[in-house]
Design an enzyme around this catalytic site. Structure first.
Site, short mmCIF file in Angstrom:
data_model
loop_
_atom_site.label_atom_id
_atom_site.label_comp_id
_atom_site.label_asym_id
_atom_site.label_seq_id
_atom_site.Cartn_x
_atom_site.Cartn_y
_atom_site.Cartn_z
N LEU A 141 33.73 75.46 59.36
CA LEU A 141 34.93 74.56 58.83
C LEU A 141 34.75 74.93 57.44
CD1 LEU A 141 32.29 72.04 60.78
CD2 LEU A 141 35.13 73.35 61.76
N HIS A 142 36.46 74.88 57.24
CA HIS A 142 37.12 74.77 56.01
C HIS A 142 37.58 73.41 55.78
CE1 HIS A 142 40.25 76.16 57.95
NE2 HIS A 142 40.00 77.06 59.39
N HIS B 13 40.03 72.36 58.06
CA HIS B 13 38.98 71.41 58.79
C HIS B 13 38.56 69.69 58.55
CE1 HIS B 13 37.76 75.75 61.10
NE2 HIS B 13 38.62 74.58 61.88
N SER C 237 39.82 80.02 59.91
CA SER C 237 38.09 80.67 59.76
C SER C 237 37.93 82.02 59.84
CB SER C 237 37.81 80.54 61.13
OG SER C 237 37.51 79.07 61.37
N ARG C 238 39.19 83.16 60.81
CA ARG C 238 38.73 84.42 60.39
C ARG C 238 39.31 85.32 58.92
NH1 ARG C 238 41.51 82.76 64.99
NH2 ARG C 238 40.09 84.13 67.52
N LEU D 115 44.41 78.95 55.22
CA LEU D 115 43.26 78.59 55.12
C LEU D 115 42.34 78.67 56.97
CD1 LEU D 115 41.40 75.56 53.41
CD2 LEU D 115 41.85 78.12 52.52
#
Ligand code: PAF
Length: 283
Positions: free
Chosen positions: A33-34, A37, A188-189, A186
């Site tokens: 999560l960033h 999210h 997740s990768r 943003l």
């Protein structure tokens, strides 16, 4: 945050909450999560009595085995994020429980060709996996509201189709892409990017911004050339596609018209990391 791992457990809890007329908001994720999210969770918390977040790295939507294996899974950090955002329920299922005997195959043929365009062309089968898991997750959670980020725009269009066909009672909320101050969307990768790849990755949002800034003066074909020229300043970026498409049909636009909402969409590799981004034009 209350954590439920079993479908049967979360189903019981959510049924009880619905009997008490609680409004349920739902943010499905694959974890790592960033702030993107977090922004969805915050919006859901404002709109609903209870916010459910799920973390499930869905194996069927990865067309590349090493992408699945390397997908980040920082579960302890994720739980901390959910706690600090005030999310009430985390659904953390196992693969066996999602793809159990209760799992109903979705007839993918009833979904439009959108699933085979753009991302679908470069990641065959990806959206078939997304459709199957989202239908299953919505069956389990059956929320009032769902929240998705614009960054995966094609996914949002397809999820709207799932909702129209199977869950007309659910309201879909498209939430803006969250960016770093230098424009990087943003994802997740992003954790996989080296310093120089991250520098390259900035060219994706820069190309989209250039297209947006120039769209009153030029037609799509020229805008795409301008975007690609900017990206090709770095010879390390491999572009899968950069297109200007109709935001409803995802069909490429040759000439702008006031009756269509145009969106520029891009997917490209920076090193081994594949990134996607998009921007609405004329807005
Ligand atoms: O966007 C994602 O994180 C995933 O594609 C989703 C919607 C949770 C389905 O696995």
């Amino acid at each position: 945050v209350q954590i439920y791992k079993r479908v049967s457990d979360i189903s019981k809890v959510l049924e009880a909450l619905k009997r008490k007329n609680k409004l349920i908001g739902y943010v499905p994720t694959m974890g790592a999560l960033h702030q993107g999210h977090a922004s969805l969770i915050r919006k859901s918390i404002i709109d609903n009595d209870i916010t459910v977040c799920s973390i499930f790295v869905n194996p069927t939507q990865f067309n590349d085995k090493s992408d699945l294996e390397n997908y980040p899974r920082p579960i302890e950090l994720d739980i901390k994020t959910l706690m600090s955002e005030g999310c009430q329920i985390l659904f953390l299922p196992e693969v066996n429980d999602i793809y159990s005997k209760d799992f109903e195959e979705v007839d993918l043929m009833q979904f439009s060709s959108i699933r085979n365009m753009l991302e679908g062309r470069f990641r065959p089968g990806h959206f078939d996996g997304v459709i199957s898991v989202v239908k299953r997750l919505f069956d389990i959670v059956n929320p009032h509201n769902v929240y998705f980020g614009q960054k995966d725009f094609q996914q949002c269009v397809i999820i709207n189709e799932i909702i129209k066909k199977y869950f007309p009672q659910i309201s879909f909320h498209l939430c803006p892409t969250v960016r770093e101050s230098d424009g990087l969307a943003l994802s997740s990768r992003n954790v996989h990017l080296s310093i120089s790849e991250r520098q390259d990755a900035l060219k994706l949002s820069a190309a989209l911004a250039l297209i947006k800034n120039n769209c009153a003066e030029f037609e799509p074909r020229d805008l795409i050339k301008q975007g690609l020229n900017l990206i090709n300043e770095s010879n390390r970026i491999i572009v899968d596609y950069l297109e200007i498409v109709d935001s409803e049909t995802l069909i490429a636009i040759e000439k702008f018209s006031p009756n269509q909402t145009a969106i520029a969409v891009i997917a490209a590799f920076c090193g081994k990391t594949r990134l996607v981004d998009n921007m609405f034009l004329h807005q």
